[in-house]
Design a protein around this motif. Structure first.
Motif, short mmCIF file in Angstrom:
data_model
loop_
_atom_site.label_atom_id
_atom_site.label_comp_id
_atom_site.label_asym_id
_atom_site.label_seq_id
_atom_site.Cartn_x
_atom_site.Cartn_y
_atom_site.Cartn_z
N MET A 1 0.56 -1.28 0.03
CA MET A 1 -0.35 0.20 0.30
C MET A 1 0.52 1.29 0.35
O MET A 1 1.68 1.60 0.74
N THR A 2 0.69 2.30 -1.15
CA THR A 2 1.04 3.67 -0.95
C THR A 2 0.75 4.26 0.35
O THR A 2 0.25 3.88 0.83
N THR A 3 2.32 5.42 0.53
CA THR A 3 2.53 6.46 2.34
C THR A 3 2.21 7.25 1.42
O THR A 3 1.71 8.22 2.94
N ILE A 4 2.88 8.25 0.68
CA ILE A 4 3.12 9.28 0.82
C ILE A 4 2.50 9.53 -0.98
O ILE A 4 1.15 11.00 -1.44
N ILE A 5 2.16 8.78 -1.95
CA ILE A 5 1.46 8.73 -3.26
C ILE A 5 0.22 8.54 -3.17
O ILE A 5 0.04 6.94 -2.54
N TYR A 6 -0.41 8.94 -2.79
CA TYR A 6 -2.30 8.51 -2.25
C TYR A 6 -3.76 9.64 -2.88
O TYR A 6 -3.57 9.78 -4.19
N GLU A 7 -4.29 7.92 -2.93
CA GLU A 7 -5.76 8.47 -3.64
C GLU A 7 -6.51 9.54 -2.99
O GLU A 7 -6.80 9.48 -1.85
N THR A 8 -6.98 10.56 -3.80
CA THR A 8 -7.88 11.84 -3.15
C THR A 8 -9.41 11.07 -2.90
O THR A 8 -9.60 10.34 -3.52
N LYS A 9 -10.35 12.39 -2.00
CA LYS A 9 -11.26 12.11 -2.50
C LYS A 9 -11.94 13.22 -2.12
O LYS A 9 -10.99 14.49 -1.89
N GLY A 10 -13.03 13.19 -2.64
CA GLY A 10 -14.77 14.00 -2.58
C GLY A 10 -13.56 15.02 -3.57
O GLY A 10 -13.49 15.19 -4.85
N ARG A 11 -14.28 16.74 -2.90
CA ARG A 11 -13.46 17.67 -4.05
C ARG A 11 -12.25 17.77 -5.03
O ARG A 11 -12.25 17.55 -5.39
N ALA A 12 -11.58 17.50 -4.18
CA ALA A 12 -10.18 16.64 -4.47
C ALA A 12 -9.41 15.93 -5.73
O ALA A 12 -8.97 16.31 -6.76
N ARG A 13 -11.04 14.81 -5.89
CA ARG A 13 -10.97 13.88 -7.34
C ARG A 13 -11.10 14.99 -7.96
O ARG A 13 -10.94 14.12 -9.67
N CYS A 16 -7.07 15.77 -9.01
CA CYS A 16 -6.64 14.67 -9.38
C CYS A 16 -6.80 13.85 -8.99
O CYS A 16 -7.27 13.73 -7.40
N GLU A 17 -6.70 12.92 -9.35
CA GLU A 17 -7.05 11.10 -8.10
C GLU A 17 -6.22 10.56 -7.54
O GLU A 17 -5.69 10.37 -6.79
N LEU A 18 -4.94 11.22 -7.52
CA LEU A 18 -3.62 10.61 -7.29
C LEU A 18 -2.54 11.95 -6.73
O LEU A 18 -2.48 12.47 -7.85
N ALA A 19 -2.03 12.26 -5.77
CA ALA A 19 -1.33 13.26 -5.30
C ALA A 19 -0.72 13.03 -4.32
O ALA A 19 -0.10 11.82 -3.72
N ALA A 20 0.71 13.61 -3.96
CA ALA A 20 1.60 13.54 -2.92
C ALA A 20 2.31 15.51 -2.41
O ALA A 20 2.19 15.81 -2.73
N ASN A 21 2.23 15.08 -1.06
CA ASN A 21 2.83 15.93 -0.49
C ASN A 21 3.36 16.23 -0.12
O ASN A 21 3.87 14.86 1.26
N LEU A 22 4.94 16.31 -0.49
CA LEU A 22 6.08 16.16 -0.11
C LEU A 22 6.46 17.18 1.22
O LEU A 22 7.66 16.75 1.99
N TYR A 23 5.83 18.28 1.83
CA TYR A 23 6.00 19.36 2.91
C TYR A 23 4.69 18.74 3.66
O TYR A 23 4.10 18.59 3.36
N ARG A 24 5.41 19.53 4.69
CA ARG A 24 3.58 18.96 5.50
C ARG A 24 4.04 20.97 6.06
O ARG A 24 5.07 21.68 6.86
N GLY A 25 3.41 21.19 5.39
CA GLY A 25 2.53 23.11 5.54
C GLY A 25 3.54 23.70 4.59
O GLY A 25 3.88 22.71 3.91
#
Length: 243
Positions: A1-13, A16-25
């Motif tokens: 199961m992926t941990t950084i690249i994730y399936e988006t939910k709700g409005r975010a989809r 894009c259906e896949l996303a990654a956040n390299l930073y927090r903040g």
């Protein structure tokens, strides 16, 4: 199961259906940002960004997993942070992430308010245009308002110039017209950019008292009319579409 690249939910989809956040903040400090609420942190803490623990190791592991599954959907950098905020100038994690995605034949979609900072990686995006999208968020034509609401993001003119350069390099370009603060400025932004934008994504403003000052039905009609006049491709987000 992926941990950084994730399936988006709700409005975010819708973006894009896949996303990654390299930073927090994020260091841009935009006053309308929904992300502190989304990740359950204070705005002060959110505006002091940091690298996520073990992020590049996990990111590469995720990329390999998605490659082996035959993933073809683009991966967005980013939703709850900006891939080209000032911190990235030091760490260059976004450049590393783009390289990893391209090496694994995965598509990357950039969404940033970083302006000139993002141009550093245009060489990578233009080398693999079939695997690359470049987008920027545009809100204001009035720089005084931009400085007030998006204090540490790149000036609007700079973002537009970066967008134009990306288009000239053969990179697919898009503009996120969201949030919409002043409808007349949003329409002006279309006038300024339509010649070098492949796709406009149009939303509204949420979670802010300013949203109640806008006639969203009139804005929706006006923005669709203008985009059709320019024969521009566009997507109207569901929260605006309902008006």
């Amino acid at each position: 199961m992926t941990t950084i690249i994730y399936e988006t939910k709700g409005r975010a989809r819708e973006y894009c259906e896949l996303a990654a956040n390299l930073y927090r903040g994020c260091g841009h400090g935009c006053t309308y940002c929904y992300a502190p609420l989304a990740i359950r942190t204070s705005r002060d803490d959110f505006c002091q960004p940091r690298v996520r623990d073990g992020v590049m190791y996990k990111f590469e592991k995720d990329a390999i997993e998605l490659r082996d599954k035959g993933e073809t959907r683009p991966i967005l950098l980013s939703f709850t942070t900006d891939p080209y905020q000032p911190l990235d100038v030091e760490t260059q994690l976004t450049r590393k992430a783009i390289k990893i995605l391209h090496q694994n034949k995965l598509k990357v979609s950039i969404l940033t308010k970083g302006g000139r900072r993002s141009e550093r990686d245009f060489d990578l995006l233009s080398e693999h245009p079939e695997l690359s999208e470049y987008g920027t968020t545009l809100v204001f034509t009035d720089e005084a308002w931009r400085e007030k609401i998006e204090p540490r993001a790149a000036p609007t003119v700079e973002r537009i110039e970066s967008l134009k350069k990306a288009y000239g390099l053969g990179i697919f370009t898009y503009v996120s017209l969201e949030p919409v603060w002043f409808p007349e400025q949003t329409l002006q932004l279309i006038d300024l950019t339509h010649e070098f934008v492949d796709l406009f994504k149009v939303g509204k403003l949420n979670y802010n008292k300013q949203q109640h000052k806008v006639d969203w039905k009139a804005f929706k009609a006006g923005v669709i009319r203008k985009l059709n006049e320019y024969n521009s491709k566009y997507y109207i987000k569901d929260d605006l579409k309902k008006y």
